[in-house]
Write a protein that holds these residues in place. Sequence first.
Motif, PDB file in Angstrom:
ATOM      1  N   ALA A  28       0.828  -1.209   0.000  1.00 22.33           N
ATOM      2  CA  ALA A  28       0.000   0.000   0.000  1.00 22.33           C
ATOM      3  C   ALA A  28       0.861   1.257   0.000  1.00 22.33           C
ATOM      4  N   PRO A 103      -6.490   1.826  12.092  1.00 20.22           N
ATOM      5  CA  PRO A 103      -7.079   0.498  11.907  1.00 20.22           C
ATOM      6  C   PRO A 103      -6.336  -0.553  12.723  1.00 20.22           C
ATOM      7  N   GLU A 106      -5.847  -4.680  10.250  1.00 21.19           N
ATOM      8  CA  GLU A 106      -6.148  -4.449   8.835  1.00 21.19           C
ATOM      9  C   GLU A 106      -4.919  -3.798   8.197  1.00 21.19           C
ATOM     10  N   ALA A 108      -3.434  -3.689   5.236  1.00 21.44           N
ATOM     11  CA  ALA A 108      -3.534  -2.942   3.979  1.00 21.44           C
ATOM     12  C   ALA A 108      -4.217  -1.599   4.207  1.00 21.44           C
ATOM     13  N   ALA A 109      -5.320  -1.604   4.988  1.00 24.24           N
ATOM     14  CA  ALA A 109      -6.026  -0.354   5.289  1.00 24.24           C
ATOM     15  C   ALA A 109      -5.139   0.598   6.084  1.00 24.24           C
ATOM     16  N   ALA A 110      -4.373   0.046   7.033  1.00 23.55           N
ATOM     17  CA  ALA A 110      -3.463   0.888   7.807  1.00 23.55           C
ATOM     18  C   ALA A 110      -2.391   1.481   6.903  1.00 23.55           C
ATOM     19  N   ARG A 112      -2.620   2.126   3.688  1.00 24.39           N
ATOM     20  CA  ARG A 112      -3.223   3.180   2.852  1.00 24.39           C
ATOM     21  C   ARG A 112      -3.466   4.445   3.657  1.00 24.39           C
ATOM     22  N   MET A 113      -3.953   4.294   4.899  1.00 19.86           N
ATOM     23  CA  MET A 113      -4.219   5.471   5.719  1.00 19.86           C
ATOM     24  C   MET A 113      -2.925   6.213   6.046  1.00 19.86           C
ATOM     25  N   ASP A 116      -1.684   8.060   2.912  1.00 21.45           N
ATOM     26  CA  ASP A 116      -2.469   9.258   2.640  1.00 21.45           C
ATOM     27  C   ASP A 116      -2.138  10.361   3.641  1.00 21.45           C
ATOM     28  N   PRO A 296      -5.186   9.541  11.300  1.00 21.14           N
ATOM     29  CA  PRO A 296      -6.261   9.556  10.313  1.00 21.14           C
ATOM     30  C   PRO A 296      -6.729  10.980  10.030  1.00 21.14           C
TER      31      PRO A 296
END
Length: 296
Positions: A28, A103, A106, A108-110, A112-113, A116, A296
């Motif tokens: 990610a 997250p 998770e 992948a979500a972490a 990506r966050m 970003d 976040p």
Amino acid sequence: MTSEITLFVNPTAGRGRGARAAQPAASALRAAGFSVRTVLGEDPADALARARAAVEAGTGALIAVGGDGMAALALRAVAGTRTPLGLVAVGTGNDFARALGLPVREPAAAGRMIADALKCGRLRDIDLGRVGDRWFGTVLASGFDSRVNDRGNRMRWPTGRLKYDLAMIGELAGFRPVPYRIRLDDDEVLEVEATLVAVGNGSSYGGGMRICPGADLTDGLFDVTVVGDCSRATLLRVFPRVYRGTHVGHPKVTVLRAARVEIAAEGITGYADGEPLGPLPLSARCVRGGVRVVGP
């Protein structure tokens, strides 16, 4: 900010989730345009030395992949610097990540966050606790809860949170309140019989037990939760309320606030971020803006 960042990985966290989580988190981050270097280390001391070297070399961020223990190790590399800390939380407790709104389990979500947030500059300075040369982000535990940690660490089976639930049952059989001496800032020493004393920079420990529910990561103060001389029956009634943070309304529970806390009691080990600090007495201070985090 440089586009080169460092993944700081505990491959054994969460029964192997650390190793499995590193790849989707790195993917990610790379997809967002970052160059990712991974730091493992042969043991905690070697891993810490490698993380510190990455920080000194100017890495754009240190991203810890693991649980609260790995986050605590990462804090020792970045605290007091301007290098941002990110968390890919895949351990058993993950309380520091929860406090930061990241997250949990998770990766992948972490990833990506974090990517970003780094690109958009969503960084903030938060407080840390410090005991000697050790830093902590969540809670310094002492008393009944630290004895549960002691017992749980000696158990080979089961694993995960169930181990600590069983350890708590085992400790209930023989635990009694102990005499504590507590000094807040420069006030007089408080002498109390207590079941536990928890010094909270963050609000929770043990995978979501909100022992210090009002703790604020940016106010420059600890929340100090003192659970008084409970009987076993009272403790059994009060302790489940810790998951909701409603235990603080019980008459046996007192919440105090201070920037410096000294706690002393015989035969008690202090734990911070789930890691042993050593026997009491211990002195902790809240360091305002002690670390820059990716949020976040």
